[in-house]
Structure formats: C-alpha cells, structure tokens
Write a protein that holds these residues in place. Sequence first.
Motif, PDB file in Angstrom:
ATOM      1  N   SER A   3       0.333  -1.216   0.108  1.00 26.56           N
ATOM      2  CA  SER A   3       0.160   0.055   0.034  1.00 26.56           C
ATOM      3  C   SER A   3       0.993   1.485  -0.095  1.00 26.56           C
ATOM      4  O   SER A   3       1.438   1.194   0.480  1.00 26.56           O
ATOM      5  CB  SER A   3      -0.382  -0.271   0.963  1.00 26.56           C
ATOM      6  OG  SER A   3      -1.615   1.265   1.504  1.00 26.56           O
ATOM      7  N   ASN A   4       0.747   1.706  -0.984  1.00 24.63           N
ATOM      8  CA  ASN A   4       1.306   3.109  -0.842  1.00 24.63           C
ATOM      9  C   ASN A   4       0.335   4.906  -0.103  1.00 24.63           C
ATOM     10  O   ASN A   4       1.014   5.980  -0.744  1.00 24.63           O
ATOM     11  CB  ASN A   4       1.558   3.922  -2.481  1.00 24.63           C
ATOM     12  CG  ASN A   4       2.097   2.463  -3.176  1.00 24.63           C
ATOM     13  OD1 ASN A   4       3.297   2.187  -2.442  1.00 24.63           O
ATOM     14  ND2 ASN A   4       2.135   2.086  -3.750  1.00 24.63           N
ATOM     15  N   VAL A   5      -0.550   4.562   0.402  1.00 30.40           N
ATOM     16  CA  VAL A   5      -1.660   5.107   0.818  1.00 30.40           C
ATOM     17  C   VAL A   5      -0.989   6.300   1.485  1.00 30.40           C
ATOM     18  O   VAL A   5      -0.761   7.443   1.365  1.00 30.40           O
ATOM     19  CB  VAL A   5      -2.880   4.582   1.728  1.00 30.40           C
ATOM     20  CG1 VAL A   5      -3.476   5.708   2.228  1.00 30.40           C
ATOM     21  CG2 VAL A   5      -3.301   4.320   0.753  1.00 30.40           C
ATOM     22  N   ALA A   6       0.313   5.688   2.114  1.00 35.65           N
ATOM     23  CA  ALA A   6       0.773   6.992   3.629  1.00 35.65           C
ATOM     24  C   ALA A   6       2.261   7.295   3.545  1.00 35.65           C
ATOM     25  O   ALA A   6       2.754   7.624   4.140  1.00 35.65           O
ATOM     26  CB  ALA A   6       0.838   5.734   5.380  1.00 35.65           C
ATOM     27  N   THR A   7       2.915   6.716   2.262  1.00 36.55           N
ATOM     28  CA  THR A   7       3.958   7.095   1.560  1.00 36.55           C
ATOM     29  C   THR A   7       3.490   8.849   0.879  1.00 36.55           C
ATOM     30  O   THR A   7       2.373   9.410   1.048  1.00 36.55           O
ATOM     31  CB  THR A   7       4.285   6.898   0.229  1.00 36.55           C
ATOM     32  OG1 THR A   7       3.301   6.913  -0.774  1.00 36.55           O
ATOM     33  CG2 THR A   7       4.267   5.121  -0.007  1.00 36.55           C
ATOM     34  N   PRO A   8       4.748   9.481   1.284  1.00 39.54           N
ATOM     35  CA  PRO A   8       4.702  10.707   0.999  1.00 39.54           C
ATOM     36  C   PRO A   8       3.705  10.918  -0.792  1.00 39.54           C
ATOM     37  O   PRO A   8       2.674  12.098  -0.397  1.00 39.54           O
ATOM     38  CB  PRO A   8       6.124  11.729   0.346  1.00 39.54           C
ATOM     39  CG  PRO A   8       6.842  10.306   0.868  1.00 39.54           C
ATOM     40  CD  PRO A   8       6.512   8.948   0.963  1.00 39.54           C
ATOM     41  N   GLN A   9       4.095  10.134  -1.802  1.00 38.84           N
ATOM     42  CA  GLN A   9       3.190  10.238  -2.712  1.00 38.84           C
ATOM     43  C   GLN A   9       1.600   9.980  -2.897  1.00 38.84           C
ATOM     44  O   GLN A   9       0.816  10.916  -2.893  1.00 38.84           O
ATOM     45  CB  GLN A   9       4.080   9.034  -4.454  1.00 38.84           C
ATOM     46  CG  GLN A   9       5.422   9.481  -4.270  1.00 38.84           C
ATOM     47  CD  GLN A   9       5.830   8.522  -3.623  1.00 38.84           C
ATOM     48  OE1 GLN A   9       5.901   8.647  -2.703  1.00 38.84           O
ATOM     49  NE2 GLN A   9       6.555   7.927  -4.821  1.00 38.84           N
ATOM     50  N   GLY A  10       1.512   9.391  -1.691  1.00 35.45           N
ATOM     51  CA  GLY A  10       0.087   8.616  -1.734  1.00 35.45           C
ATOM     52  C   GLY A  10      -0.315  10.338  -0.884  1.00 35.45           C
ATOM     53  O   GLY A  10      -1.345  10.280  -1.105  1.00 35.45           O
ATOM     54  N   LYS A  11       0.043  10.386  -0.065  1.00 34.30           N
ATOM     55  CA  LYS A  11      -0.062  11.949   0.582  1.00 34.30           C
ATOM     56  C   LYS A  11      -0.564  12.813   0.177  1.00 34.30           C
ATOM     57  O   LYS A  11      -1.626  13.064   0.170  1.00 34.30           O
ATOM     58  CB  LYS A  11       0.748  11.888   2.620  1.00 34.30           C
ATOM     59  CG  LYS A  11       0.559  10.505   3.028  1.00 34.30           C
ATOM     60  CD  LYS A  11       1.060  11.219   4.333  1.00 34.30           C
ATOM     61  CE  LYS A  11       1.483   9.790   5.260  1.00 34.30           C
ATOM     62  NZ  LYS A  11       2.515  10.543   6.496  1.00 34.30           N
ATOM     63  N   SER A  12       0.384  12.699  -1.216  1.00 32.42           N
ATOM     64  CA  SER A  12       0.601  14.269  -1.959  1.00 32.42           C
ATOM     65  C   SER A  12      -0.714  14.071  -2.471  1.00 32.42           C
ATOM     66  O   SER A  12      -1.852  15.114  -3.231  1.00 32.42           O
ATOM     67  CB  SER A  12       1.273  14.346  -2.428  1.00 32.42           C
ATOM     68  OG  SER A  12       1.336  13.762  -3.569  1.00 32.42           O
ATOM     69  N   VAL A  13      -1.679  12.887  -2.911  1.00 31.39           N
ATOM     70  CA  VAL A  13      -2.210  12.897  -3.594  1.00 31.39           C
ATOM     71  C   VAL A  13      -3.669  13.315  -2.659  1.00 31.39           C
ATOM     72  O   VAL A  13      -3.978  13.832  -2.559  1.00 31.39           O
ATOM     73  CB  VAL A  13      -2.382  11.375  -4.257  1.00 31.39           C
ATOM     74  CG1 VAL A  13      -4.416  11.457  -5.275  1.00 31.39           C
ATOM     75  CG2 VAL A  13      -1.936  11.157  -4.999  1.00 31.39           C
ATOM     76  N   LEU A  14      -3.610  13.074  -1.778  1.00 33.70           N
ATOM     77  CA  LEU A  14      -5.182  12.483  -1.031  1.00 33.70           C
ATOM     78  C   LEU A  14      -5.210  13.957  -0.284  1.00 33.70           C
ATOM     79  O   LEU A  14      -6.070  14.764  -0.590  1.00 33.70           O
ATOM     80  CB  LEU A  14      -5.071  11.711   0.138  1.00 33.70           C
ATOM     81  CG  LEU A  14      -5.408  10.580   0.372  1.00 33.70           C
ATOM     82  CD1 LEU A  14      -4.550   9.988   1.981  1.00 33.70           C
ATOM     83  CD2 LEU A  14      -6.415  10.545  -0.096  1.00 33.70           C
ATOM     84  N   THR A  15      -3.730  14.894  -0.067  1.00 35.57           N
ATOM     85  CA  THR A  15      -3.906  16.447   0.474  1.00 35.57           C
ATOM     86  C   THR A  15      -4.951  17.158  -1.087  1.00 35.57           C
ATOM     87  O   THR A  15      -5.256  18.260  -0.686  1.00 35.57           O
ATOM     88  CB  THR A  15      -2.434  16.260   0.860  1.00 35.57           C
ATOM     89  OG1 THR A  15      -1.900  15.870   2.043  1.00 35.57           O
ATOM     90  CG2 THR A  15      -2.124  18.110   1.318  1.00 35.57           C
ATOM     91  N   PHE A  16      -3.830  16.717  -2.122  1.00 31.74           N
ATOM     92  CA  PHE A  16      -4.234  17.382  -3.031  1.00 31.74           C
ATOM     93  C   PHE A  16      -6.083  17.434  -3.727  1.00 31.74           C
ATOM     94  O   PHE A  16      -6.348  18.436  -3.502  1.00 31.74           O
ATOM     95  CB  PHE A  16      -3.571  17.232  -4.340  1.00 31.74           C
ATOM     96  CG  PHE A  16      -4.146  17.777  -6.285  1.00 31.74           C
ATOM     97  CD1 PHE A  16      -3.474  19.215  -5.591  1.00 31.74           C
ATOM     98  CD2 PHE A  16      -4.835  17.966  -7.142  1.00 31.74           C
ATOM     99  CE1 PHE A  16      -3.612  19.802  -7.356  1.00 31.74           C
ATOM    100  CE2 PHE A  16      -5.334  18.376  -7.532  1.00 31.74           C
ATOM    101  CZ  PHE A  16      -4.385  20.110  -7.987  1.00 31.74           C
ATOM    102  N   TYR A  17      -6.287  16.262  -3.154  1.00 32.30           N
ATOM    103  CA  TYR A  17      -7.668  15.693  -3.271  1.00 32.30           C
ATOM    104  C   TYR A  17      -8.405  16.359  -2.705  1.00 32.30           C
ATOM    105  O   TYR A  17      -9.473  17.690  -3.049  1.00 32.30           O
ATOM    106  CB  TYR A  17      -7.872  14.340  -3.967  1.00 32.30           C
ATOM    107  CG  TYR A  17      -9.073  14.435  -4.785  1.00 32.30           C
ATOM    108  CD1 TYR A  17      -9.487  14.075  -5.664  1.00 32.30           C
ATOM    109  CD2 TYR A  17     -10.704  14.361  -3.404  1.00 32.30           C
ATOM    110  CE1 TYR A  17     -10.628  13.642  -6.100  1.00 32.30           C
ATOM    111  CE2 TYR A  17     -11.569  13.578  -4.350  1.00 32.30           C
ATOM    112  CZ  TYR A  17     -11.110  13.279  -5.427  1.00 32.30           C
ATOM    113  OH  TYR A  17     -13.010  13.417  -6.660  1.00 32.30           O
ATOM    114  N   THR A  18      -8.356  16.916  -1.769  1.00 27.03           N
ATOM    115  CA  THR A  18      -8.906  16.892  -0.654  1.00 27.03           C
ATOM    116  C   THR A  18      -9.275  18.820  -0.448  1.00 27.03           C
ATOM    117  O   THR A  18      -9.783  18.980  -0.016  1.00 27.03           O
ATOM    118  CB  THR A  18      -9.335  16.473   0.339  1.00 27.03           C
ATOM    119  OG1 THR A  18      -7.307  15.939   1.308  1.00 27.03           O
ATOM    120  CG2 THR A  18      -9.489  14.908   0.708  1.00 27.03           C
ATOM    121  N   SER A  19      -7.844  19.313  -0.414  1.00 23.69           N
ATOM    122  CA  SER A  19      -7.599  20.738  -0.138  1.00 23.69           C
ATOM    123  C   SER A  19      -8.288  21.083  -1.344  1.00 23.69           C
ATOM    124  O   SER A  19      -9.225  22.384  -1.576  1.00 23.69           O
ATOM    125  CB  SER A  19      -5.715  20.752  -0.130  1.00 23.69           C
ATOM    126  OG  SER A  19      -5.470  20.770  -0.905  1.00 23.69           O
TER     127      SER A  19
END
Lengths: 283, 462, 296
Positions: free
Chosen positions: B255-271
């Motif tokens: 799972s890459n969810v908690a990697t920097p890349q994964g988090k940057s996607v989550l951050t972008f989408y939600t912000s």
Amino acid sequence: MKKIRGVHRGAARRVRIALKHCVLGAVAVFGLIPFFLIATTSLKLPSESVMTPPKWLFTPTMSNYRILLSTPEFLHAIMNSLIIAGGATLVSTVTGVLAGYAFSRFKFRGSGVVSYAILILRMVPPITFVIPYFLLWRTLRLSDTYVAMILMYTTLGMPLLVWMMRSFFVDLPIEMEEAALVDGCSRWQALRLIIIPAVSPGIFAASTLAFIAVWNEFMFALYNTGRVTRTLPVEIYNSLGYYQLDWAKLSTSAVIAIIPAILFIAFTQKNIVRGLTMGAVKG
Amino acid sequence: MNRTIRRGIVVFLAVVAVCAMPALLFAGGSQEQKAGAASGANGNWGNVNWQQFKGKTLNVLITSMPVAEVYKKQIAAFEALTGMKVNFELLNDTDRRKKQIVDFSSHMGEYDLGNIGFANREEFAQPGYLADLAAYVNNPKLTDAAWYNIGDYPKDIIAAGYSNGKLVYIPFTAEFFLLWYRTDIFKQLNLSPPKTFDDLRATAAKLDAARKAGQISAYAWVDRELPGSSEAGWNLFCTANRMNVDFLNYKAMTSNVATPQGKSVLTFYTSMIKDYAPPGTGNWSWGEIAQAFKSGQIAMTVGGNASYTYLEDPAQSKVAGKVGYAPPPMTAEGRDPLWEWGWGVNADSKNKDAAWLFVEWATSPTLMNQIAPEYGVPARKSVYAAPGFIKAMPGQQFIDAELFMLNQGVNPDPGLINAKYGETADIISKEMSNIIAGIKNVDQAASDADAALSKLGYTPAH
Amino acid sequence: MATTSAYNRDDRTFPYIAIMPVALIVLLLGAVPAGYTFLLSLQRYELINPPAVYIGMKNFVTLLTDDPRFVHALVFTLCFALVATSLELVIGFFIAHLLADREVSHFFSSMIRTLLLVPFVVAPVVASYTFKTLIYDQTFGYLNNVLKLVGIPGVDLFHGSIAAPIGILVMELILRTPFIVIILYAAISSIEVSIFDASKIDGVNWAQNIGRVIIPVIRPIIVIGCILRFMDALKMFDEIYVVTAGGPGYVTENLSIFATTQAFTYFHMGYAAAAAFLFLLVVVFLVALFMRRIRL
C-alpha cells in the motif's frame, strides 16, 4: 371585581385554546414539509425541479403526469405492484385470519413457539434474509416470478394479520360462536358464517396495512425482482438518472405511488392503531 | 361498518381500473410501434445469418445511463433483424453490478449478457464468469470479420477488454475524464485551461478570488465526494493515476497510501474541495455535480466526456454553448485510467451464440455509426471522422480532446484494475471523506487506511 | 376456553389445521433462510473468488474481537435507536396529549391525525431522497435557503462527525414520530373522563396530571410503542443508504449498511452473513426480553 376576573380568565382561555391549535397546526405543517415538496415538485417542469436557489413560485404543469402515465415501464411496474401486493395480502389474510383465530381461542402444544416465531419474523432485519432468498429462488427456478415475490412478501404481511386478528377475536364475545356450535354448526361453519362476518372491518384494516407495507417495500424488491416483476419502489428509485437528477419524474412517480395507500388509509383510520401495534393497542 | 368495507372495495377496484387502463391502452400501442420499427432495420448488416436463432429470448441487464436509453430505442430493430426476443432491463449502476455478480456467481445463467465496466472487469473475469469472445469473433458462421472490422478499435481501447489473454467484453463506449470549464468566465478573467496540477490549483485560486470579489458567482471547483469505490473512490484513484501514483500494488500486495506520494494525492484532492468547492457537498456524485454545473454554479471541474449531452442541451442547461473541454491536467508520466463500458456474455448462459449476435450487432460499425451522434463517446475510431458524428458534437475542440485521450491520454492497463479494487477503494475513499469532513487530518487518515488495508494483507510501503 | 372444546369433535384437530399454513410459512420462509444465513456465516465465501471454505466460528471471532468497524456499527445502531426512540416518545407524547386535549376542537384534532398518517404511506426511499436533495443539500435544498433568509449560516451535514447523525435523526423524527403520536393519542383519549375529574378535584397541576395520572394508566401502551419503534429503528436502512451512504467516513454506518457493504461491495458473503446473523441474535434476544410486555 368578580366579573372582571371572569372576563380575564375567559380571554386567557381563548388565547390558550388558540395557542394549542397553533402548535398542532405547526406540528402538522412541519411534519408534512417533505411531502408537500414532493407534491409541488411533481407539478414543476423538469428544468425547474432542482434549481439554485430553489424556485418558490412556478406555473403548475401536468406534463410530468402525462409523460409518466404513457411510459410502459412505469405502468408495468404499477401492475406488478398491484399483483404482488394484492397476492401477498390475500395469502396473508387467509392464513393470518385462521391462525389468529386459533391463537385466540385455543391453548395447544406449540402455540407459544409458533406465535413467538411469527413475532420474530416481524422484527427480523431484512438484511438477514436478502441473500438466502435470492439463492433459494434461484435453486427452485422461481426467481423473478410473481409466486416467489408473493411468498416472500407473505412473511411481511402475515405476522401483522395474525397478531392483529388475534386481538380482534379476543374482543369478540365467545357466546356468539358457542351459540352456533350448540346449534350444530361445525367449527369451520361457525367461522365462516358467524365469526368472520363479525370481524370483517378488522380484516379489512389489517389487510390494508399489510398491502401498504408490501407496496412500499424496497430492499427485498431491489435484489429479487427482475424484468418481469419489478415493483414500483424499484422503478421509482431507478428514475433518478446516472448523470442527472430527474426530480420531476421521481416526485411524480412518488405521488402516483401514494394514491392507493392514501385511499385505503382514509377508509380504515379507525382500526389503524391496532394495526400499527400488531393488535396490542385498541384504537 | 360493512358499508365502509364495500366502499373501500369499490374504491380499490376503481384505483386498479384507473391504473390498469393506460397499461392496456399502451399494450396495443407498443405492438404498432414494433411493426413500425421493423422497417427501420436498414443499413449494411454484413454477411451474417442473423435469423439463425429465431425464436430465442435473450435477457440483458444494463446500467441505466444515456447510452442504454439509446440502445433501448434500437431493440425493436434488433428483434426484427433476428427474430429473437430481447428483455432489456435497465438498473442503476451500483445495483446493476451487485445483481449481475450475484447472478453470474450462482451459475444459473439468468442474464445472458450485460454491460461490464472497465474497473469492475476483474470481479467478473477473474472467477471466470465471462465467456471468451475471441472464439465468436473468429467464427465465420457467426461473424462477418471483414464487415465487423475489429481492427477499427483503437489499440488501447480494445486492449482494455482483455483479461489474462481472454477477450471478456467488447467495448461500446470509450470514456475518460475531461476538464470542463466555463469559456465565458475564463474569457472574462483572462484565464486559459490549466495543463498541470499546479496550474489547476492556481487557476482555482484566481477563480475563487474573483468569486469572493463578486466578479463571478460560480464556485471555482468541485469533485466527487460521496464515498464508495465507484463514486469518489474512482475519481480519487484516477487523479492519483494522472499524477502517476498507484495507491495500491495489487501484485506485490503493498500500500502506498501513507507514502509521501500517496499523501500528496490525498492532500491535493481534499484540499481542492475544502478550499474551492461549494459548502455542504460531502454526498455529491455525478448527478449533483452535473446539475450544479448546468445551472452555472461551477466554473471548472473534471468530468466524464459522456455527460456533454446534458451540458449542451439548452432545454435543461444554462451553460449550453459556454463549456470548454480539454484533456485533464496530468503529470509527464501520468495517464488517465480509461473508463469504458463493454458487452460481456455470461459464461453460464444457455444462449451464448445468440448472445454473441447481440454483442456483434451492438458493437458493429453500422449500428455504432447510427447511434454514436446520440451519445458521443463511441469506442470505434472510424466514427470520430463520420460527418454525422462531427455535426452532432459540441465542437471540434471536444472531438480533438477526445482523440487526444484515445490515442495518448489513457492507460489501458492501470494498476487499479483488479478484483480487489472495490473493497480497497471503498476503504480509502472513506478516509478521504473523513479528511474532507475535518474529522481527521491527512496523516491520521492515511495511517488508518493502512491499518484497515493491512488486515486484508497489504503491507505499507515506505 | 377449555369449555368450548367440549362442544365439538373437530376441536382437537382444528387449531393444528388452522395454524398449519402459518407454521409452514414460518418454517420455509423464515427458519430455512435464517438457517442458510447461519451456514453461510461458517464459511469463507468470496463471491468473486469461489469456492466457499468452511472455517467454523472464525467470522464471528473476527467480527467481535478484531473489527472496530463492526463494533462501531453495532454501537451506532443501538445508540441511534435508543436516542431516536426516546426523543420520539417525548415529542410524540406531548403532541398526542395536545391532540387529546378536550379544549382542542375534535374536527381539528382528527384532521391533524389524518395528515400525520401520510408519512406511513410514502415509500421511505422516496422520502429519503427528498431530504437528501430538496431539503438538506446546501446548493439545491430549501432548508439552507430558508436559513439564509433568517440570517443563519447554512448547515453542512458533512462537516465534522456530529452533523450527519443529527441530520439523519431529525429526518427520522419527522418521519416516525407520528407513529408514537397516533398510538399514544388512542391511549390517552381512551382514558375514562372520570379519572381526570377525580384528579381535578384533588387539585393536581398540569405536570402532576401527566406524571401521576396519564403515564401510569397508559404505561403498557407506551412500552409497546417504544418496543416496536425501537425494533424498526434498529433495522433502518433506506434513509442512511440514500442520504449519507454511511458517511462522512464511517460516522453513520449502521449494521444494515455494514452488512450490505460487506456482502455486495466487498463480496465477503460469509462475513456479511455472520454480521447479519449476529444482528438477528440481538433482535431475537430483545424480542424475547420484550415478549412478556407485548402480550398484555
């Protein structure tokens, strides 16, 4: 002195009465807002039905009704709902009246267990049954048939009939049938000629409630109906499109779906409380 | 009392009669319609004996969507052409998929064929519920190969119909995300459609500033927010793919969810949603987004190319003629995961040959040319050059954007295509929903998602 | 009752014949599916990865000891049903009390009661959609626009973890309180007038009248209303499915949503069946608990 206080008290009483009426009126208005919205939306043009800000004033149109009532799928769904709800109500009524009578007049082995099981059937969360029913109908080659739907919905209507009729029979003076039995009637004759006619308003009320419950049921219908037997709630649910909100269609079909139920309610209001409480409270 | 009952019965019968009357009237009408449609079965139908399964009945289940309505109008013509009967059942997508999988897995063959969505392909293909269609394509008794011309499908589009070397469905739509933007607003503020994610954020910031200054009334941005694998989960995973990030590696089970890349996607989408979307949109899906866009509430979003029909219909859209379409922002290596609908045949169907005839007809160049102008996202390349199609589209810019995506913008084999996509995307999209709602921050949500995913066997990558 | 059987010979067989159809329905359409659910719950049955494998009680163990999501759903289901039922009871009681008030015109009261029946006859799925879009939605709904007119900022159902449950609760109250109102009205209005007159002579005030006279008299009916309402609130599905789909996050996920998600989104049929079966056990236990009360 005395007179003035009397006038005061009279005025206070009038205010109090007016206030009570206002509170009740407000409650009714508040509670009916969603249904008022459904009704008015069904009279709007599709382009006006969901707007920002919502459109308060509009020219009512019957075009949604015209379109919907010439849609074959919708009419087919109405027919299906009538057949399925009617059939399930009929089976529930016949079996329920018999059992209700037996429970009210006899103490016999197994009566406790069976009546308890019937009560559980009323309380069971539908999710427990959705999967097994689906596989059951497949195995019996009965999926997407009226028979399967009617049988399934009997589990919804029958408990209501049994418990409600039991309470009506308990209220019925036992002397009536005793007289008939003394006169040489068989138990079955007494039931048919004396007892059932005497409780017919109750039967009517109970079957009405069973009919409405089946008419509105959604979860079983969603997973077990197919092209042949799709019922009204599933058809309504489907009228909201994938890429758009077709509110005019949704609310119009909702209004049409309410009509039979409202008519029934109007005729059975007296016995409805007993029905809602499975016969435990006499209205 | 008895009178009440009698009155009730009379009313009941009256209601039944009133409800039944139009149905009966219509039964007469529909027969006429059928007779009329038979004459409409013209066009070149190749060298196939269409009548070879005359008298059989096919049961078809399809998602209730615009293209399904288009097909529905043609069913009578198919019945006239083949002498078969078709039960064509429309159901909303979530329930269509549930029902199909329960039916296919029961091996009873109730539905002969249905539409398969690209992202759900493996749920059906992996357990072997779908027939291999290559055998039918290559059977001269059933298919006129020269006329059917399967080579007309762009490489990436037909490739998506293959699972493990088996052709499990034939696509009839080719869909992907396009950036929708309001040309009038962009012109007023002198903006151009963003090409990169940084551009996108900057453009949204300018639009938002203009809204706050009272220059425009539309909100800058919105995206799907209702949690669920085929709701916001799909948009979130696709955004990740356009950034060249895979949340999960299903082969290595990491799972890459908690990697920097994964988090940057989550951050972008939600912000983007938290900063620029209208308030209170936490349960929005396509229906609400399209409605808001049509009524001029939204300046820019990333939406499916198939919904243009609604945006461009002046009867229901205030923004008809004012919408620009462009390829969505992507990073250099990022690609948009394709979305397509294909016709797949139930491996347990008792009428597989007849079902194939339906698939062949539904995906034939003849029919697709006839109906494509009505839905705009055909899977065959030749259609995009047909004059009738070009005329029906909102403009050359739209067609160009589509052709760009078809030829280089999509990834026919994205990592997210897996039978386990449904569950994992549901879990991640729920955590995304937690972030938007302000219940959790990105770090917390990502590690909670990883905790849930590790129970399913995915090791967090670092 | 025993005396009637002396009159007739077929009375020995009659009750058994009479309940036969009902017993068959219970057995074939109730017990068989429930048994099947239990069988499923002992298996690892992945719809997209057959065949099913027998794994004993493992599904139950995982649910109860290693699935915070299930525990949350269970707690949410029970708490929601409890809160909804209590609020409905309190609000419903006062409305019913007003309706039965002898100062309120009989015609007016009966009109309101008829209107309050409307929520019963509307399919819940339709009512839920109405709340979702036409009322709650901040862009399309009326609620936010009305609030704006009054100068109150909008209500965002999807901000934080408390607004969504409250939104569902308010909707549930509007749709289901009429049930309590109607049965409590029936109970209050059937209290003998003489009881009130006697208490009036004793000089009790309004609150004492409710606490010492009305409630004790109609207590059995309150209990029945609560039980039925509580059981139905446990089963609630359509409303949450339509309005929030369990969100934001997992906030409004109840047992029905949890089990359908496990079954039809994740395709863990065995695991879903285990959750459904535990749910069934909770319900059977509660029914057994309430059984004596219901049979008055």
